[in-house]
Design a protein around this motif. Structure first.
Motif: not given
Ligand code: ATP
Length: 307
Positions: A95-104, A18-36
């Motif tokens: 096996g799976v890898a869950l990856i967050f990629v921030a805009g930075s 999921i590419k999104l503006a920034r990496i969500p903090r613990p407990g946070e839900t962040l909308l607006g991601g793009k999934f591949t």
């Protein structure tokens, strides 16, 4: 010339990004991601890279009996990989890898090894028929160490050269009994430092780290140095084989492409510097494209690039 038989043992993962503006903090839900999603896992990446570089590849691995496993298997078949030694595990997910990629560009990755962690020494012994006639066995450290060690022993028994890519970086030194069975060890700079305590910053420190690994029983060490290329060291020769200049887009799996291509080039009879030049070219092509397995180049592309 018939394609050389290459055996790869290791992990297969599905990367969910999921590419999104920034990496969500613990407990946070962040909308607006793009999934591949993308096929990944170091073992699978190296098997695919070797097949595209011109190897007749058999892959030893364990997948879950789930949709991700089905998709991975279909991908291997599309690359004409021999899948007879891929086991399906009814009890454990693939096996799976869950990856967050921030805009930075910063990322955060969580891996659930699933079936990869259940590939056992007994599974390797059950695949013994794949060893005779293979020119090389290529492995990494995303499957259990006793399994890697069992495969190295079988390779020795059948006269198959072992290429070990000690990635991801091991948390402790590797057992000397395993290192003595390794023909070629291919750490990157970080892994070389973790295995030797020597920080690799230039040719001199690369040589020192490689020498320390030779002292632990490895025959040849190739330290990959990103865009700089790779440092080759053994009892007969030592030196940098420069990388190829390209516009880097995504370096994911550069090391995996390097290892797969290196195995094929050596199995075809190239000498070490020649095989590293071939692997540098394949890996450089892979960094010009996005993704892990999608970025591994075909043989014809590597040859064109080498001209
Ligand atoms: P990764 O973890 O991204 O798969 P790695 O850290 O295992 O990579 P590196 O040493 O970064 O491995 O790269 C492996 C090889 O890929 C290098 O030896 C080189 O041949 C090639 N390579 C990597 N980055 C570049 C680049 N920017 N330009 C050209 N070649 C590159």
């Amino acid at each position: 010339m018939p394609k050389p038989r290459i055996l790869v043992l290791g992990s297969s993962n599905t990367d969910m990004i999921i590419k999104l503006a920034r990496i969500p903090r613990p407990g946070e839900t962040l909308l607006g991601g793009k999934f591949t999603t993308a096929a990944g896992g170091k073992g699978a990446n190296q098997a695919v890279a070797a097949a595209r570089a011109g190897g007749d590849v058999a892959f030893i691995a364990r997948l879950g009996k789930d949709m991700f496993g089905d998709q991975a298997l279909a991908g291997f078949k599309a690359d004409k990989i021999d899948t007879r030694h891929i086991l399906r595990d009814a009890k454990t997910p693939s096996g799976v890898a869950l990856i967050f990629v921030a805009g930075s560009g910063e990322n955060s990755i969580a891996v659930a090894s699933g079936a990869n962690a259940r590939l056992t020494p007994a599974d390797v012994r059950a695949a013994e028929a794949a060893f005779p006639g293979s020119k090389a066995l290529v492995m990494q450290l995303e499957t259990p160490l006793p399994t890697v060690a069992a495969a190295a022993k079988l390779a020795k028994k059948h006269g198959v050269a072992v290429i070990l890519n000690p990635a991801p970086a091991p948390s402790e030194k590797l057992p000397p009994a395993l290192l003595r069975l390794v023909s070629i060890l291919t750490p990157n700079e970080t892994e070389a430092e973790l295995l030797t305590g020597i920080k690799v910053t230039d040719d001199t420190s690369a040589r020192e780290a490689a020498q320390a690994l030779l002292a632990q029983g490895v025959e040849t060490v190739i330290i990959t140095l990103g865009a700089k290329g790779a440092y080759l060291h053994n009892a007969r020769t030592s030196g940098l084989i420069p990388g190829r200049k390209v516009k880097a887009v995504d370096t994911t799996a550069a090391g995996d492409t390097f290892n797969g291509a290196l195995a094929v080039a050596l199995a075809e009879g190239r000498d070490l510097p020649g095989a590293i030049r071939f692997a540098n070219a394949a890996a450089a092509l892979s960094v010009t494209r996005l993704g892990a397995q999608p970025s591994a180049p075909a043989r014809a592309e590597i040859e064109r690039f080498l001209k």
